[in-house]
Design a protein around this motif. Structure first.
Motif, PDB file in Angstrom:
ATOM      1  N   PRO A   1       0.836  -1.200   0.000  1.00  0.00           N
ATOM      2  CA  PRO A   1       0.000   0.000   0.000  1.00  0.00           C
ATOM      3  C   PRO A   1       0.875   1.255   0.000  1.00  0.00           C
ATOM      4  N   ASP A   2       0.341   2.344  -0.541  1.00  0.00           N
ATOM      5  CA  ASP A   2       1.093   3.591  -0.490  1.00  0.00           C
ATOM      6  C   ASP A   2       0.859   4.274   0.858  1.00  0.00           C
ATOM      7  N   LYS A   3       1.605   5.330   1.122  1.00  0.00           N
ATOM      8  CA  LYS A   3       1.532   6.005   2.422  1.00  0.00           C
ATOM      9  C   LYS A   3       0.146   6.560   2.708  1.00  0.00           C
ATOM     10  N   GLU A   4      -0.527   7.056   1.684  1.00  0.00           N
ATOM     11  CA  GLU A   4      -1.857   7.627   1.882  1.00  0.00           C
ATOM     12  C   GLU A   4      -2.852   6.546   2.306  1.00  0.00           C
ATOM     13  N   GLU A   5      -2.773   5.374   1.682  1.00  0.00           N
ATOM     14  CA  GLU A   5      -3.658   4.265   2.050  1.00  0.00           C
ATOM     15  C   GLU A   5      -3.403   3.820   3.488  1.00  0.00           C
TER      16      GLU A   5
END
Length: 98
Positions: free
Chosen positions: A24-28
């Motif tokens: 997952p990316d940081k925002e997720e």
């Protein structure tokens, strides 16, 4: 006090990327930890969810409500520091081969 099943499912699906992604990316991760923190706050306000800024991994802390001391942290500070130092070592080794 047990963690609600919805919180575990939210973290699991977000950690899996929610859309079949492996990472997952940081925002997720930020969105998932915020959702879980809000959900768990109604049941166990001594749990704290965050994301390590350097590694981007989720961190769970159990905090004593009366003293604000960390009772337990997963992963531990030592493991986080080891991971950060290993990343630096791999970078140095990679540069020396180039």
């Amino acid at each position: 006090m047990p963690v609600p099943a919805g919180a575990v499912q939210a973290l699991s699906s977000s950690a899996a990327g929610g859309q079949g992604k492996n990472v997952p990316d940081k925002e997720e991760l930020a969105q998932a930890t915020e959702k879980i923190s809000k959900l768990v706050a109604t049941f166990a306000s001594e749990l704290n969810f965050s994301i390590d800024e350097d590694l981007g991994v989720p961190i769970v802390k159990v905090i004593d409500k009366h003293t604000d001391k960390v009772i337990r942290q997963i992963p531990t500070e030592e493991v986080l520091e080891l991971s950060k130092n290993l990343d630096k070592l791999v970078g140095v080794l990679y540069q020396s081969k180039a």
